[in-house]
Design a protein around this motif. Structure first.
Motif, short mmCIF file in Angstrom:
data_model
loop_
_atom_site.label_atom_id
_atom_site.label_comp_id
_atom_site.label_asym_id
_atom_site.label_seq_id
_atom_site.Cartn_x
_atom_site.Cartn_y
_atom_site.Cartn_z
N ASN A 2 4.83 4.73 -1.22
CA ASN A 2 3.61 4.85 -1.99
C ASN A 2 3.17 6.30 -2.06
OD1 ASN A 2 3.41 4.27 0.77
ND2 ASN A 2 1.24 3.87 0.63
N ASN A 92 3.31 9.20 4.41
CA ASN A 92 2.13 8.37 4.25
C ASN A 92 1.26 8.32 5.49
OD1 ASN A 92 4.29 6.41 2.30
ND2 ASN A 92 2.49 7.43 1.47
N ALA A 96 -2.66 9.71 5.81
CA ALA A 96 -3.78 8.97 6.41
C ALA A 96 -4.48 9.75 7.51
CB ALA A 96 -3.28 7.64 6.96
N LEU A 145 -0.80 0.58 8.40
CA LEU A 145 -1.40 1.08 7.16
C LEU A 145 -0.91 0.34 5.92
CD1 LEU A 145 -1.05 4.91 7.90
CD2 LEU A 145 -3.21 3.64 7.79
N HIS A 146 0.40 0.13 5.82
CA HIS A 146 0.98 -0.36 4.57
C HIS A 146 2.00 -1.48 4.80
CE1 HIS A 146 -0.89 3.14 2.76
NE2 HIS A 146 -0.20 3.94 3.55
N VAL A 216 -9.91 5.47 5.31
CA VAL A 216 -8.52 5.02 5.15
C VAL A 216 -8.42 3.58 5.64
CG1 VAL A 216 -6.13 5.33 5.89
CG2 VAL A 216 -7.57 7.33 5.39
N PRO A 217 -8.04 2.65 4.76
CA PRO A 217 -7.99 1.24 5.19
C PRO A 217 -6.75 0.92 6.00
CG PRO A 217 -7.28 1.43 2.92
CD PRO A 217 -7.69 2.81 3.35
N ASP A 220 -3.32 -2.07 4.11
CA ASP A 220 -3.51 -1.87 2.67
C ASP A 220 -2.85 -2.99 1.90
OD1 ASP A 220 -3.81 -0.92 0.14
OD2 ASP A 220 -2.95 1.04 0.52
N SER A 221 -3.56 -3.56 0.95
CA SER A 221 -3.04 -4.70 0.20
C SER A 221 -2.10 -4.30 -0.93
CB SER A 221 -4.19 -5.53 -0.39
OG SER A 221 -4.98 -4.73 -1.26
N ALA A 222 -2.02 -2.97 -1.20
CA ALA A 222 -1.15 -2.52 -2.30
C ALA A 222 0.30 -2.84 -2.00
CB ALA A 222 -1.33 -1.02 -2.51
#
Length: 225
Positions: A2, A92, A96, A145-146, A216-217, A220-222
């Motif tokens: 990402n 990434n 963050a 994070l992802h 910063v979540p 992440d739902s992305a």
């Protein structure tokens, strides 16, 4: 991978890759030293010096090895494998955390990995080298994070060797850490520092919660690209 959102470029990630490569090719391949083995021995982590609190205190002057060991590698393939993982996941996590925090995070994960390995290893007289513990921390942070980002995996099979398939990062990393744990429990004579990977991974997963930038979540739902 990402896209970066908070930093323009992953300077620390790239800098760490360059530093690890320079140390290997300049110092560990006879280019500057007549005895690279003694260079590695001087900077590798000696688990015997860390395996108990009293041993750790007695050898405090030598504990710089908890940092230096993670910049040494035993072979080109050892180096290449670690740097690929750092390249894929590091940017990434650096995004963050920010540059300075990411560097501190990386070093602390490596130190945690070295300590866990030293406390658990059944071969405390064998020196530890390699960035894999620190990079395992980066992987642990990436998972936090992802987890939904889809990544390419080369699936080896008898029909189409190295077939590229896409899975969520959570699934891939979950399988990876499960493999580390099972290997640590049952492949005790393998020679791989499984517990360093495990220690670094969980250190990274915890540290990212504390050190990440505000806003910063986590998880992440992305799904990425």
């Amino acid at each position: 991978m990402n896209q970066l959102k908070r930093v323009k470029f992953q300077y620390v990630t790239v800098g760490l890759i360059i530093l690890n490569c320079l140390i290997y090719f300049v110092f560990e391949t006879h280019l500057l030293l007549s005895s690279p083995a003694s260079f590695v021995d001087a900077l590798a982590l000696k688990p015997r010096d860390v395996e108990t609190v009293s041993a750790f205190i007695d050898h405090i002057p030598d504990q710089f090895r908890l940092v230096t060991y993670m910049f040494l590698h035993g072979s080109v393939f050892h180096l290449l494998g670690n740097m690929i993982f750092l390249f894929v996941f590091g940017d990434n996590v650096e995004d963050a955390l920010g540059h300075v925090r990411f560097f501190v995070f990386y070093v602390v994960c490596g130190v945690a990995a070295g300590i866990v390995h030293s406390l658990v290893t059944t071969t405390p007289d064998i020196p530890l080298i390699g960035a894999s513990g620190a990079i395992a921390g980066v992987i642990g942070a990436y998972l936090m994070l992802h987890p939904n980002i889809r990544v390419w995996v080369l699936f080896q099979n008898p029909v189409i060797p190295f077939l590229p398939l896409r899975f969520s990062a959570g699934a891939v990393i979950g399988v990876w850490i499960a493999y580390q744990i099972v290997s640590a429990l049952y492949l005790t004579n393998h020679g791989t520092a499984w517990w360093a990977h495990i220690g670094g991974f969980f250190a990274g997963a915890l540290l990212i919660v504390v050190l990440k930038r505000r806003g910063v979540p986590l998880f992440d739902s992305a799904t990425g690209v």
